[in-house]
Scaffold this active site. Structure first.
Site, short mmCIF file in Angstrom:
data_model
loop_
_atom_site.label_atom_id
_atom_site.label_comp_id
_atom_site.label_asym_id
_atom_site.label_seq_id
_atom_site.Cartn_x
_atom_site.Cartn_y
_atom_site.Cartn_z
N LYS A 22 -31.15 43.38 -13.53
CA LYS A 22 -30.43 41.96 -13.95
C LYS A 22 -29.44 42.14 -14.95
O LYS A 22 -28.35 41.60 -14.88
CB LYS A 22 -31.84 41.10 -14.55
N ASN A 23 -29.84 43.01 -16.04
CA ASN A 23 -28.97 42.81 -17.20
C ASN A 23 -27.81 43.91 -16.85
O ASN A 23 -26.75 43.69 -17.90
CB ASN A 23 -29.78 43.56 -18.40
N CYS A 126 -32.84 31.69 -22.97
CA CYS A 126 -34.23 31.58 -23.25
C CYS A 126 -34.49 31.13 -24.96
O CYS A 126 -33.39 31.48 -25.54
CB CYS A 126 -34.81 33.30 -23.34
N ARG A 131 -29.82 32.66 -31.33
CA ARG A 131 -29.12 33.69 -30.60
C ARG A 131 -27.83 33.33 -30.84
O ARG A 131 -27.17 32.77 -29.90
CB ARG A 131 -29.58 34.02 -29.05
N ASP A 316 -37.71 43.75 -24.69
CA ASP A 316 -37.96 43.06 -23.24
C ASP A 316 -39.15 43.39 -22.46
O ASP A 316 -39.58 43.03 -21.61
CB ASP A 316 -36.83 43.43 -22.23
N ARG A 408 -35.93 33.96 -12.79
CA ARG A 408 -34.79 34.35 -13.17
C ARG A 408 -34.69 35.86 -13.24
O ARG A 408 -33.49 36.45 -13.24
CB ARG A 408 -34.57 33.89 -14.73
C1 UD1 Z 1 -29.30 41.49 -24.27
C2 UD1 Z 1 -30.09 41.40 -22.71
C3 UD1 Z 1 -31.54 41.02 -23.27
C4 UD1 Z 1 -32.14 41.80 -24.26
C5 UD1 Z 1 -31.17 41.88 -25.76
C6 UD1 Z 1 -31.70 43.01 -26.74
C7 UD1 Z 1 -28.82 40.73 -21.14
C8 UD1 Z 1 -28.48 39.84 -20.15
N1 UD1 Z 1 -29.70 40.33 -22.00
O1 UD1 Z 1 -29.27 40.11 -24.73
O2 UD1 Z 1 -32.39 40.98 -22.39
O3 UD1 Z 1 -33.42 41.36 -24.77
O4 UD1 Z 1 -29.94 42.52 -24.95
O5 UD1 Z 1 -31.87 44.23 -26.03
O6 UD1 Z 1 -28.44 41.90 -20.93
N2 UD1 Z 1 -26.49 38.77 -32.65
C9 UD1 Z 1 -26.13 38.38 -33.71
N3 UD1 Z 1 -24.79 37.67 -33.22
C10 UD1 Z 1 -24.42 37.86 -32.22
C11 UD1 Z 1 -24.83 38.30 -30.99
C12 UD1 Z 1 -26.19 38.91 -31.33
O7 UD1 Z 1 -26.62 38.02 -34.69
O8 UD1 Z 1 -23.16 37.38 -31.76
C13 UD1 Z 1 -28.10 39.27 -32.46
C14 UD1 Z 1 -29.19 38.33 -31.91
O9 UD1 Z 1 -29.60 37.31 -32.45
C15 UD1 Z 1 -30.22 39.36 -32.13
C16 UD1 Z 1 -29.34 40.97 -31.87
O10 UD1 Z 1 -28.32 40.54 -32.41
O11 UD1 Z 1 -31.09 39.37 -32.83
C17 UD1 Z 1 -29.42 41.73 -30.60
O12 UD1 Z 1 -29.00 40.69 -29.54
P1 UD1 Z 1 -27.97 41.08 -28.40
O13 UD1 Z 1 -28.00 42.56 -28.02
O14 UD1 Z 1 -26.71 40.50 -28.51
O15 UD1 Z 1 -28.83 40.23 -27.17
P2 UD1 Z 1 -28.15 39.95 -25.84
O16 UD1 Z 1 -27.00 40.70 -25.45
O17 UD1 Z 1 -27.99 38.38 -25.91
#
Ligand code: UD1
Length: 431
Positions: A22-23, A126, A131, A316, A408
């Site tokens: 999915k990711n 979620c 986030r 995850d 999902r």
């Molecule tokens: C992706 C995955 C999710 C997984 C996560 C971490 C997908 C669709 N989702 O989510 O399943 O749990 O990686 O491996 O691929 N953060 C900030 N600012 C930002 C972006 C992120 O502070 O602009 C923080 C987030 O709150 C979190 C951390 O960075 O604490 C990591 O988040 P991120 O790696 O960006 O997660 P996703 O890409 O949303």
């Protein structure tokens, strides 16, 4: 709303085919916005998040079609889907479409890079802590975009195109790295990403973009260099296997005992979790067809894990591993460093008789020799599958409500498990 009913106690034996990730599928689909030509994705999982993203892309003008059945194909073969964004007809991603899935915010980068403008609703997804998208926007700002927030929408413009830059991520972010990769591929000049995410899904996107004509080196390491090109072409790419799905079923087998081949799974995609499972007492062997996971006789040993960006233990799989530890012979500590508030499964696991105490970002789990079935509620995608794992080993019957979270991210979950001997069925919300 559908529910899932599980009667625990049966070991798992047989073969579980692992679907496309999915990711990886989500960012790959979004990459189709970068080119007027057709991007063909093989091994696409059939999931609610994929269908929702098809809707979102359709609103921007992307046509998609699904290839028909092929000779010798089984129901487990992923779909082949063709995406064509010949013309972007709308650069707005509205709240009604985006609010349900956080990753849909990632359309921002290709829309901006190709069209020089976009308007995307702030994301939902979620409910696991705050986030934010500040780092995604920071990356685009560095590439020369003007970013403003208006009435819950993020508005981006880059009338004269994006320009390569050095981007230093203060924190590892998967979405931020996907965003920067897509935007920088069509920017003028060279971009260097530092402290980039090293997740296998980043490598999968980079490989696909490279097939489309992008010039990317270093994907899979923390420094990625992208040489911008003026346009990208169509390509054909197979989605990588889902390491989170594979890890989830590996944990399920460690929980129930038995012997299962995870067809198409690769240990190198989730080695930290494989190591933790082996320490807990599972036997894991790599074969030509995938990974074989078994646990016979001996109990489950307590293992401490701490989530962190790849290659460390994935957040995850944290909820699923916690479910396993509720049956360990002793006390384990599970520390979550990626997301705050990603312990919502704790109180539901407690309903099944688990002993878990929260201490800041750490859950202290005292294993017990049994869990008891109960009605529980799915709260997010990974949390809900942790309840499935616990229920498979609990005495008696568990019903899991709000299973749309499971749909999902897990393709045909109840079929894959029941084929291996689990007593699991979906009860339709109509009935
Ligand atoms: C992706 C995955 C999710 C997984 C996560 C971490 C997908 C669709 N989702 O989510 O399943 O749990 O990686 O491996 O691929 N953060 C900030 N600012 C930002 C972006 C992120 O502070 O602009 C923080 C987030 O709150 C979190 C951390 O960075 O604490 C990591 O988040 P991120 O790696 O960006 O997660 P996703 O890409 O949303």
């Amino acid at each position: 709303m559908d529910r899932i009913r599980i009667v625990g106690g049966a070991p798992l034996n047989g073969v579980i085919p692992i679907s496309g990730a999915k990711n990886a599928a989500l960012p790959l689909m979004i990459a189709s916005l970068l080119t007027p030509e057709t991007l063909t994705l093989e091994n696409m999982p059939l999931l609610a998040d994929v269908t929702q993203l098809e809707r979102i892309l359709g609103n921007h003008g992307v046509d998609f079609s699904i290839s028909g059945k092929r000779r010798g194909e089984t129901e487990n073969a992923g779909r082949t889907v063709h995406f064509t964004a010949r013309e972007i007809v709308d650069t707005t991603a509205p709240y009604e479409l985006v609010s349900r899935m956080r990753a849909s915010f990632w359309v921002f980068a290709p829309l901006l890079a190709r069209m020089g403008e976009c308007r995307v609703s702030l994301p939902g997804g979620c409910a696991i802590g705050t986030r934010p998208v500040d780092l995604l926007l920071m990356a685009l700002d560095k590439l020369g975009a003007r970013i403003e927030i208006e009435n819950g929408y993020v508005v981006g413009s880059a009338k004269n195109g994006l320009v390569g830059a050095e981007i230093d991520f203060p924190k590892v972010t998967v979405g931020g790295t996907h965003t920067a990769l897509m935007a920088a591929s069509l920017a003028r000049g060279t971009t260097v990403l530092r402290n980039a995410a090293r997740e296998p899904e980043i490598v999968d996107l980079a490989e696909c973009l490279t097939r489309m004509g992008a010039r990317i080196s270093g994907a899979g390491t923390s420094t990625i260099e992208i040489e911008g090109v003026t346009s990208l072409s169509g390509a054909r790419h197979a989605v990588m296997p889902d390491r989170i799905e594979a890890g989830t079923y590996a944990i399920a087998v460690a929980m129930t005992g038995g012997d299962v081949l995870l067809a198409g799974a690769r240990a190198d995609l989730f080695q930290a979790a494989v190591d933790a499972l082996v320490a807990a007492g599972a036997k894991i062997t790599e074969t030509n067809e995938g990974l074989r996971v078994a646990r016979n006789g001996a109990g489950i040993s307590p293992v401490d894990v701490t989530t962190a960006p790849f290659p460390e233990f994935p957040t995850d799989l944290q909820a699923q591993f916690m479910a396993l530890m509720t049956r360990a012979n002793g006390v384990s500590r599970i520390t979550e460093t990626i997301f705050e508030n990603r312990f919502m499964h704790v109180q539901e696991l407690a309903r099944l008789g688990a002993h878990i105490r929260l201490d800041g970002d750490t859950a202290v789990v005292t294993g017990s020799d049994h869990l008891d079935g109960a009605p529980v509620m799915a709260t997010d995608l990974r949390a809900s599958v942790s309840l499935v794992i616990a229920a498979l080993a609990a005495r008696g019957e568990t019903t899991i409500n709000r299973v749309y979270h499971l749909d999902r991210g897990f393709e045909r979950l109840e079929k894959k498990l029941s084929d291996c001997g689990a007593q699991i069925e979906r009860i339709s919300g109509q009935g």
